[in-house]
Design a protein around this motif. Structure first.
Motif, PDB file in Angstrom:
ATOM      1  N   UNK A 198      10.269  20.985  44.356  1.00 30.10           N
ATOM      2  CA  UNK A 198      11.294  20.685  43.356  1.00 30.10           C
ATOM      3  C   UNK A 198      11.489  21.861  42.396  1.00 30.10           C
ATOM      4  N   UNK A 199      10.397  22.456  41.982  1.00 36.69           N
ATOM      5  CA  UNK A 199      10.495  23.593  41.045  1.00 36.69           C
ATOM      6  C   UNK A 199      11.122  24.801  41.741  1.00 36.69           C
ATOM      7  N   UNK A 200      10.743  25.056  42.981  1.00 33.61           N
ATOM      8  CA  UNK A 200      11.317  26.194  43.706  1.00 33.61           C
ATOM      9  C   UNK A 200      12.818  26.011  43.932  1.00 33.61           C
ATOM     10  N   UNK A 201      13.219  24.801  44.251  1.00 33.05           N
ATOM     11  CA  UNK A 201      14.637  24.534  44.474  1.00 33.05           C
ATOM     12  C   UNK A 201      15.438  24.722  43.196  1.00 33.05           C
ATOM     13  N   UNK A 202      14.861  24.293  42.058  1.00 35.03           N
ATOM     14  CA  UNK A 202      15.560  24.407  40.781  1.00 35.03           C
ATOM     15  C   UNK A 202      15.616  25.861  40.309  1.00 35.03           C
ATOM     16  N   UNK A 203      14.554  26.613  40.513  1.00 31.99           N
ATOM     17  CA  UNK A 203      14.510  27.989  40.011  1.00 31.99           C
ATOM     18  C   UNK A 203      15.324  28.934  40.880  1.00 31.99           C
ATOM     19  N   UNK A 204      15.389  28.690  42.181  1.00 30.95           N
ATOM     20  CA  UNK A 204      16.054  29.608  43.103  1.00 30.95           C
ATOM     21  C   UNK A 204      17.423  29.118  43.569  1.00 30.95           C
ATOM     22  N   UNK A 205      17.874  27.973  43.041  1.00 21.82           N
ATOM     23  CA  UNK A 205      19.188  27.421  43.419  1.00 21.82           C
ATOM     24  C   UNK A 205      19.306  27.247  44.926  1.00 21.82           C
ATOM     25  N   UNK A 206      18.303  26.604  45.526  1.00 19.08           N
ATOM     26  CA  UNK A 206      18.278  26.344  46.974  1.00 19.08           C
ATOM     27  C   UNK A 206      18.579  24.862  47.209  1.00 19.08           C
ATOM     28  N   UNK A 207      19.823  24.506  47.023  1.00 18.28           N
ATOM     29  CA  UNK A 207      20.204  23.099  47.172  1.00 18.28           C
ATOM     30  C   UNK A 207      20.151  22.681  48.640  1.00 18.28           C
ATOM     31  N   UNK A 208      19.605  21.464  48.885  1.00 18.42           N
ATOM     32  CA  UNK A 208      19.528  20.923  50.243  1.00 18.42           C
ATOM     33  C   UNK A 208      18.417  21.513  51.084  1.00 18.42           C
ATOM     34  N   UNK A 209      17.493  22.272  50.516  1.00 20.50           N
ATOM     35  CA  UNK A 209      16.417  22.866  51.294  1.00 20.50           C
ATOM     36  C   UNK A 209      15.039  22.450  50.797  1.00 20.50           C
ATOM     37  N   UNK A 210      14.977  21.332  50.105  1.00 20.10           N
ATOM     38  CA  UNK A 210      13.696  20.930  49.530  1.00 20.10           C
ATOM     39  C   UNK A 210      12.680  20.564  50.600  1.00 20.10           C
TER      40      UNK A 210
END
Length: 257
Positions: free
Chosen positions: A225-237
């Motif tokens: 969750x933190x990586x997706x939020x920090x790197x703007x990787x939507x849909x790749x959680x």
């Protein structure tokens, strides 16, 4: 001999007398000369004047006060900066990059998996919290009779390096190694809870397996969750959560066995 005496007498004859010293001589006029006055009769209060050309005029007398000179030098901004007090300097913890407010917010984000992560805070390189959590994890293992500090730091370094390479391949913006280490270190906090339970009872039963699986899912979900939020990787959680689960699974094996 009489002729020689007459010659000497004629040679030294002169009309000069001592009384003529008060009169002008050597081309000077007969006016009163102030410099010919005897000592004690000269008026020192009168200014000295010169009438000859090419002679410097006397300077103006000093009107200031002794040992109290006037301020003629003004320090520049760069020099006056060092004269300021230490009150204007930032605190030592801020210079070292340790912000307790951000540490507390990251800790709450990990403990509350459903909370939305702040990408601006999570993208910071903060290693103070991860170091504390790694030491706490090793300390709880030590209470269980397991001296595994070397395995904890070794697996952490290898896992951070692998996640760093993977996230740089998956994200468009890229990520620093310090950010990866910071996020993975903060998400190790639920694993400390698992190792604390291992101090009280055995984790090799059915309850231990369920608790271990829950902790691994908790850690991997929070990290992804933190990586997706920090790197703007939507849909790749889910793609990010899988390698995180493998990493935290190794820590769980150390806690269980």
């Amino acid at each position: 001999m009489s002729g020689f005496d007459n010659f000497n007498t004629d040679f030294y004859q002169s009309s000069y007398s001592v009384d003529d010293q008060s009169q002008a001589g050597y081309g000077y006029s007969n006016t009163e000369n102030p410099y010919n006055k005897p000592y004690g009769q000269y008026d020192y209060s009168q200014p000295m004047g010169y009438s000859s050309p090419g002679v410097m005029q006397p300077q103006q007398p000093y009107t200031g006060q002794i040992f109290q000179p006037t301020q003629t030098y003004t320090p520049s901004a760069s020099q006056s900066m060092y004269s300021n007090s230490f009150d204007d300097e930032p605190p030592l913890l801020e210079e070292l990059g340790i912000n307790f407010d951000h540490i507390w917010q990251k800790t709450l984000t990990v403990l509350h998996p459903m909370k939305v992560a702040d990408g601006s805070i999570m993208n910071e390189t903060d290693l103070a919290g991860p170091m504390v959590f790694c030491l706490a994890f090793g300390a709880t293992l030590l209470l269980s009779g397991k001296i595994q500090f070397g395995y904890v730091y070794g697996i952490s370094a290898i896992g951070c390096l692998g996640m760093y390479c993977l996230l740089n391949l998956m994200s468009m913006t890229g990520v620093s190694f310090g950010c990866v280490a910071s996020v993975l270190g903060y998400c190790l906090l639920p694993m400390i809870i698992l190792s604390s339970f291992g101090v009280l009872f055995s984790l090799q039963g059915m309850m231990g397996i369920i608790l271990t699986a829950t902790i691994i899912s908790w850690c991997s979900f929070s990290a992804s969750k933190i990586f997706i939020s920090a790197l703007a990787m939507d849909g790749q959680q889910l793609l990010v959560a899988y390698p995180c689960a493998l990493l935290y699974g190794v820590f769980a094996l150390i806690s269980v066995f």
